[in-house]
Design a protein around this motif. Structure first.
Motif, PDB file in Angstrom:
ATOM      1  N   MET A  12      33.117 -48.372   5.947  1.00  0.00           N
ATOM      2  CA  MET A  12      33.783 -46.970   6.265  1.00  0.00           C
ATOM      3  C   MET A  12      33.291 -46.610   7.561  1.00  0.00           C
ATOM      4  N   ASP A  13      31.929 -47.229   7.990  1.00  0.00           N
ATOM      5  CA  ASP A  13      31.395 -46.141   8.641  1.00  0.00           C
ATOM      6  C   ASP A  13      30.479 -47.338  10.037  1.00  0.00           C
ATOM      7  N   VAL A  14      31.367 -48.856  10.164  1.00  0.00           N
ATOM      8  CA  VAL A  14      30.660 -49.688  10.528  1.00  0.00           C
ATOM      9  C   VAL A  14      32.360 -49.905  11.257  1.00  0.00           C
ATOM     10  N   THR A  15      31.943 -50.402  12.576  1.00  0.00           N
ATOM     11  CA  THR A  15      33.221 -51.548  12.867  1.00  0.00           C
ATOM     12  C   THR A  15      32.393 -53.194  13.951  1.00  0.00           C
ATOM     13  N   THR A  16      33.477 -54.100  14.400  1.00  0.00           N
ATOM     14  CA  THR A  16      32.999 -55.068  15.221  1.00  0.00           C
ATOM     15  C   THR A  16      33.717 -54.860  16.774  1.00  0.00           C
ATOM     16  N   ARG A  17      34.922 -53.618  16.789  1.00  0.00           N
ATOM     17  CA  ARG A  17      35.516 -53.403  17.827  1.00  0.00           C
ATOM     18  C   ARG A  17      34.087 -53.856  18.851  1.00  0.00           C
ATOM     19  N   TYR A  18      34.701 -54.167  20.475  1.00  0.00           N
ATOM     20  CA  TYR A  18      34.196 -54.089  21.046  1.00  0.00           C
ATOM     21  C   TYR A  18      33.353 -52.907  21.621  1.00  0.00           C
ATOM     22  N   THR A  19      34.562 -51.962  21.653  1.00  0.00           N
ATOM     23  CA  THR A  19      34.504 -50.647  22.628  1.00  0.00           C
ATOM     24  C   THR A  19      33.009 -49.776  21.993  1.00  0.00           C
ATOM     25  N   ARG A  20      32.976 -50.000  20.454  1.00  0.00           N
ATOM     26  CA  ARG A  20      31.912 -49.601  20.589  1.00  0.00           C
ATOM     27  C   ARG A  20      31.491 -50.572  19.583  1.00  0.00           C
ATOM     28  N   ARG A  21      30.560 -51.772  20.176  1.00  0.00           N
ATOM     29  CA  ARG A  21      29.505 -52.715  20.122  1.00  0.00           C
ATOM     30  C   ARG A  21      28.167 -51.824  20.663  1.00  0.00           C
ATOM     31  N   SER A  22      26.471 -51.426  19.432  1.00  0.00           N
ATOM     32  CA  SER A  22      25.990 -50.588  20.718  1.00  0.00           C
ATOM     33  C   SER A  22      24.796 -51.299  19.594  1.00  0.00           C
ATOM     34  N   LYS A  23      23.505 -50.884  20.426  1.00  0.00           N
ATOM     35  CA  LYS A  23      22.560 -51.156  19.257  1.00  0.00           C
ATOM     36  C   LYS A  23      22.179 -50.570  18.112  1.00  0.00           C
ATOM     37  N   GLU A  24      23.115 -48.963  18.257  1.00  0.00           N
ATOM     38  CA  GLU A  24      22.985 -48.097  16.647  1.00  0.00           C
ATOM     39  C   GLU A  24      23.788 -49.527  16.421  1.00  0.00           C
ATOM     40  N   MET A  25      24.995 -49.697  16.445  1.00  0.00           N
ATOM     41  CA  MET A  25      26.225 -50.199  15.548  1.00  0.00           C
ATOM     42  C   MET A  25      25.416 -51.535  15.072  1.00  0.00           C
ATOM     43  N   TYR A  26      25.083 -52.052  15.777  1.00  0.00           N
ATOM     44  CA  TYR A  26      23.705 -53.684  15.193  1.00  0.00           C
ATOM     45  C   TYR A  26      22.925 -53.149  14.150  1.00  0.00           C
ATOM     46  N   PRO A  31      17.662 -58.135  -5.155  1.00  0.00           N
ATOM     47  CA  PRO A  31      17.040 -59.401  -4.639  1.00  0.00           C
ATOM     48  C   PRO A  31      18.023 -60.732  -5.318  1.00  0.00           C
ATOM     49  N   GLY A  32      17.947 -61.426  -4.452  1.00  0.00           N
ATOM     50  CA  GLY A  32      18.828 -62.424  -4.408  1.00  0.00           C
ATOM     51  C   GLY A  32      19.178 -63.491  -3.454  1.00  0.00           C
ATOM     52  N   ASN A  33      20.147 -64.441  -3.499  1.00  0.00           N
ATOM     53  CA  ASN A  33      20.422 -65.010  -2.391  1.00  0.00           C
ATOM     54  C   ASN A  33      21.407 -65.172  -1.927  1.00  0.00           C
ATOM     55  N   TYR A  34      22.108 -64.148  -0.596  1.00  0.00           N
ATOM     56  CA  TYR A  34      23.207 -63.288   0.158  1.00  0.00           C
ATOM     57  C   TYR A  34      23.441 -64.703   1.213  1.00  0.00           C
ATOM     58  N   ILE A  35      24.713 -64.563   1.787  1.00  0.00           N
ATOM     59  CA  ILE A  35      24.432 -65.189   2.987  1.00  0.00           C
ATOM     60  C   ILE A  35      26.276 -64.028   3.337  1.00  0.00           C
ATOM     61  N   ALA A  36      25.310 -63.384   5.148  1.00  0.00           N
ATOM     62  CA  ALA A  36      26.547 -63.047   5.631  1.00  0.00           C
ATOM     63  C   ALA A  36      26.831 -63.584   6.905  1.00  0.00           C
ATOM     64  N   PHE A  37      28.359 -63.407   7.414  1.00  0.00           N
ATOM     65  CA  PHE A  37      28.783 -64.020   7.959  1.00  0.00           C
ATOM     66  C   PHE A  37      29.568 -63.283   9.710  1.00  0.00           C
ATOM     67  N   PHE A  38      29.133 -63.213  10.658  1.00  0.00           N
ATOM     68  CA  PHE A  38      29.311 -62.553  12.051  1.00  0.00           C
ATOM     69  C   PHE A  38      30.302 -63.490  12.148  1.00  0.00           C
ATOM     70  N   PRO A  39      31.307 -62.839  13.453  1.00  0.00           N
ATOM     71  CA  PRO A  39      32.045 -62.785  13.832  1.00  0.00           C
ATOM     72  C   PRO A  39      31.822 -64.008  15.393  1.00  0.00           C
ATOM     73  N   SER A  40      30.717 -64.055  15.391  1.00  0.00           N
ATOM     74  CA  SER A  40      30.122 -65.037  16.956  1.00  0.00           C
ATOM     75  C   SER A  40      28.804 -65.097  16.505  1.00  0.00           C
ATOM     76  N   TYR A  41      28.032 -66.277  17.589  1.00  0.00           N
ATOM     77  CA  TYR A  41      26.559 -66.248  17.247  1.00  0.00           C
ATOM     78  C   TYR A  41      26.206 -65.102  17.950  1.00  0.00           C
ATOM     79  N   GLN A  42      26.222 -64.351  18.796  1.00  0.00           N
ATOM     80  CA  GLN A  42      25.926 -63.340  20.129  1.00  0.00           C
ATOM     81  C   GLN A  42      25.968 -62.492  18.829  1.00  0.00           C
ATOM     82  N   PHE A  43      26.941 -62.111  17.971  1.00  0.00           N
ATOM     83  CA  PHE A  43      26.596 -61.076  16.775  1.00  0.00           C
ATOM     84  C   PHE A  43      25.949 -61.357  16.193  1.00  0.00           C
ATOM     85  N   LEU A  44      25.864 -62.265  15.304  1.00  0.00           N
ATOM     86  CA  LEU A  44      24.620 -62.765  14.462  1.00  0.00           C
ATOM     87  C   LEU A  44      22.884 -62.128  14.820  1.00  0.00           C
ATOM     88  N   GLU A  45      22.931 -62.966  16.415  1.00  0.00           N
ATOM     89  CA  GLU A  45      21.356 -62.135  17.438  1.00  0.00           C
ATOM     90  C   GLU A  45      21.494 -60.975  16.888  1.00  0.00           C
TER      91      GLU A  45
END
Length: 790
Positions: free
Chosen positions: A579-593, A608-622
């Motif tokens: 509930m305390d995260v969002t990918t909205r453009y207006t709220r993207r910041s270093k703190e949110m990342y 511990p184990g095997n996981y996959i994280a899915f992101f909306p773009s390569y830039q967001f992933l990085e």
């Protein structure tokens, strides 16, 4: 027993006149260097021209006359049928008229094309025999598509000569007809003995019954089936049974990705292990199966192209009558033995086998579809099983859209300006027309019609055809061919325009100017080909909401739909919403990342184990990965990152990390909607959780905004159609990686506060009845609690 009853006891095979002559009489080289020559339908583009010529011929001219003849051949009959373009009676003399529209200049046509003449001679014999005529005239009418200039050839044949020629043609086909009959009997007998190969999972028997009932009633069926229900066998098994009972003749299993083809192959093999006699071929892309590395399909570049049509029928017959193994390796073996193109041979084999596994393109793409099945003479006895059907909406839009770019015409003009004045003039004319449109365009402009462009583009095609025939410079030809095919596609799509299209111009960010024909709703175009089938089954783990897919994939109002029950224990899955995260453009910041990174870090600390994280773009992933590295200072977690443009080998290496035994954690950082978000199968401990960062909504762009506007105007909630449903499909696909079998356990973290909104939750699958909202401070506790209960 009377003659009719005896006739009914005899086996028979039907074939169209066109298919017969094209199959038996083809010869020579495989050569795709000429745009028009690669497409057997290039001279049949003019249905309008046909009708116009037929109307001009007077009252004694009978158009579109159906003809049919039954030829006894040993223990079976061969039924040859078709439609003559025109039949005339000139003072007691029979004249058969065959009309062909062509793009090139009539002066270059010295004699009728042999295949066309053969077609007309078939009609001449069938009709002449029916009327007991002594002789019949054959008239070949060629019409230049742009100028509508006409050139005719006339020839008289005695019925005796026509009969000898026609019966020889049919008897050459006899061994193929005998194979069809004998194989069908063997196949159908084996189908009766086949049983469902596994104990039915919960809800699976209902799926099997639903598929069979849909085929029996000749309906379309939409299946929303959670991963692991076994929808592949649940669709293939009843379809095979339906074929055995004469409800259909051939199965097309259509996929969007290579990996799902493998699942279909294994499913057919499971049935064959029971003794099913079934020939199944998987069509491999030309570029992948080509013996020469680069697919240059002409006799100068490829030894397998030279004389290909002289040998390919023997290769196909040999393979069909000596093996049921239609695998790629077996196909390549026979292709090398006969020195023929393996790709073209696979297309020919597809005509004779019982099931074809292939990409959507081979059925739906107007440039790549198998004309032998979906053109004139198509049998309309097919079953279409469409896997991962959610992909077909966007693929359909792409296949039935087209564009031309102003700068492409300028580039080709620059290359040919000293070579061909007439071609240059045609290019300049197109450029001037496009320039006028560009001057009217700010960023984009929507139009009701661009028909004034079409005349100039048709003229350009004519000049391009002539130029390509005369030019010997391969480098120049390649550029001209690219433009030629682009223009041809545009004209082909222009003929399809209806209320399901948007026409607009656009100045792209790089300054290039485009005229686009955008297929907003591909249902009508898709159904043009689906109408060749008895029944269609669409299935996917993410076909939600079904009403959306019904609207964009079918034109019917009475299609069936099934929501398959999941056999998996509900307690094996946990869905958390951050509930305390969002990918909205207006709220993207270093703190949110960093907060996203903390969700990931705290999860692996708790379990511990095997996981996959899915992101909306390569830039967001990085950006998130950088913050995660700061948290994992000691490098305790092994990370692998998806790269754009990964090769097949690199993809396999990426997935291989999840197969390895390890004591710590592995995280794959991937992009939502990419190659790892659907179609991969990581069971049990190979994958125990996934973080889905964002709602998957497509980026706001001109095309999406036009989609939104289009559906808003139809009062169909444009935001949902343009953004929400495509986005949530990516989310559901990514989430589906976690639970693959009934023994899997795993967690799904939906990291965006928008997932709490009813609008988004309305698209959640039924099995997500219980979700938990949380904050980053709760992640360790929630994760530990889930696994403690395991």
């Amino acid at each position: 027993m009377d003659k009719d009853e005896k006739r009914q006891e005899r086996d028979f095979v039907r074939i169209s006149v066109r298919n017969l002559v094209e199959f038996i009489l083809r010869e020579g080289d495989l050569d795709n260097r000429m745009g028009g020559k690669t497409d057997k339908d290039a001279m049949l583009l003019g249905a309008r021209i046909h009708r116009k010529i037929q109307r001009q011929m007077g009252s004694s001219y009978h158009a579109e006359v159906p003809l049919r003849i039954t030829v006894p051949c040993g223990k079976l009959d061969i039924v040859v049928e078709g439609r003559a373009d025109g039949i005339m009676d000139e003072d007691g003399k029979i004249v058969i008229d065959e009309i062909k529209g062509i793009l090139k200049e009539l002066e270059s046509l010295e004699d009728p094309v042999p295949i066309h003449l053969a077609q007309a001679k078939c009609y001449a014999y069938i009709y002449g025999n029916e009327k007991q005529a002594r002789e019949v005239d054959v008239q070949m009418t060629y019409c230049q598509m742009e100028t509508e200039e006409i050139k005719r050839y006339r020839q008289t044949f005695s019925l005796e000569d026509l009969e000898a020629w026609f019966l020889d043609l049919v008897h050459q086909y006899e061994k193929w007809a005998v194979f069809q009959i004998e194989w069908r009997k063997k196949r159908n007998a084996s189908i009766k003995r086949v049983e469902f190969p596994f104990p039915y999972r919960e809800g699976q028997r209902d799926l099997v019954v639903s598929v069979y009932r849909s085929i029996l009633r000749k309906k379309k069926l939409f299946i929303q089936a959670p991963t692991g229900v076994g929808k592949t066998i649940a669709s293939i098994f009843p379809s095979v049974k339906a074929v055995g009972e004469g409800l259909a003749e051939k199965i097309f299993y259509l996929t969007a990705k290579t990996i799902t083809r493998t699942v279909a192959e294994k499913t057919f093999q499971t049935l064959k292990d029971q003794g099913l006699a079934y020939k199944v071929i998987t069509l491999t892309a030309k570029e992948k199966i080509c013996f020469c590395g680069k697919a240059e399909c002409n006799p100068d570049a490829c030894p397998y192209a030279k004389g290909h049509f002289d040998r390919v029928n023997d290769a196909v017959y040999d393979m069909l009558t000596h093996t049921d193994d239609m695998s790629r390796s077996a196909l390549e073996e026979y292709a090398r033995r006969y020195d023929v193109c393996p790709f073209e041979m696979s297309l020919d084999l597809a005509t004779w086998v019982d099931a074809v596994i292939c990409d959507y393109n081979y059925v739906f793409d107007p440039n790549a579809h198998l004309k032998r099945f979906f053109g004139e003479g198509g049998k309309k006895e097919y079953l279409f099983l469409i896997d991962e059907a959610h992909n077909l909406v966007e693929r359909g839009r792409a296949m039935y859209s087209a564009f031309v770019c102003k700068e492409d015409f300028l580039e080709v003009r620059r290359i040919v300006q000293k070579r061909d004045e007439k071609f240059c003039k045609a290019l300049s004319s197109c450029n001037e027309t496009l320039l006028a449109l560009k001057r009217e365009c700010d960023r984009y402009a929507v139009y009701e019609s661009v028909s004034h462009i079409v005349v100039r583009l048709m003229n350009l095609l004519t000049e391009a055809e002539r130029f390509m025939e005369e030019c010997g410079d391969e480098e120049v030809l390649e550029k001209v061919r690219d433009l030629y095919f682009c223009v041809r596609d545009f004209l082909s799509i222009h003929d399809r325009l209806d209320e399901n299209y948007l026409i607009y111009t656009e100045i792209a960010e790089d300054g290039r100017f485009y005229v686009r024909l955008f297929c907003v709703n591909p249902a009508v175009c898709l159904n043009e080909y689906l109408n060749y089938g008895v029944s269609t089954v669409y299935f996917s783990a993410t076909l939600l909401p079904i009403g959306y897919y019904k609207k964009l994939l079918s034109t019917e109002t009475d299609d069936y739909a099934v929501y398959a029950h999941t056999p998996f224990p509900e307690e094996n899955r946990r869905v958390l919403i951050g509930m305390d995260v969002t990918t909205r453009y207006t709220r993207r910041s270093k703190e949110m990342y960093r907060r996203f990174a903390e969700y990931i870090w705290k999860t692996v600390k708790a379990r511990p184990g095997n996981y996959i994280a899915f992101f909306p773009s390569y830039q967001f992933l990085e950006d998130v990965y950088e913050e995660f590295q700061n948290l994992d200072e000691k490098g305790e977690v092994f990370c692998v990152i998806q790269d754009s443009g990964m090769s097949e080998e690199e993809r396999e290496e990426f997935l291989a990390f999840f197969e390895e035994e390890r004591t710590g954690s592995l995280i794959g950082f991937c992009v939502m909607g990419g190659i790892f978000s659907e179609g991969i199968d990581l069971t049990e401990e190979r994958l125990i959780g996934t973080w889905i960062v964002g709602t998957g909504l497509p980026q706001v762009c001109l095309e999406r905004e036009l989609l939104k506007q289009f559906f808003d105007e139809k009062e169909m909630n444009g935001f949902d159609y343009a953004y929400l449903y495509p986005g949530m499909n990516k989310v559901l696909q990514a989430a589906g990686r976690v639970i693959r079998t009934d023994t899997d356990r795993g967690m799904i973290y939906l990291l965006d506060d928008r997932f709490c909104q009813n609008h988004y939750r309305s698209v959640f699958p039924r099995e997500w009845r219980y979700v938990t909202a949380c904050r980053v401070r709760d992640v360790e506790r929630e994760t530990a609690a889930f696994w403690q209960d395991a």
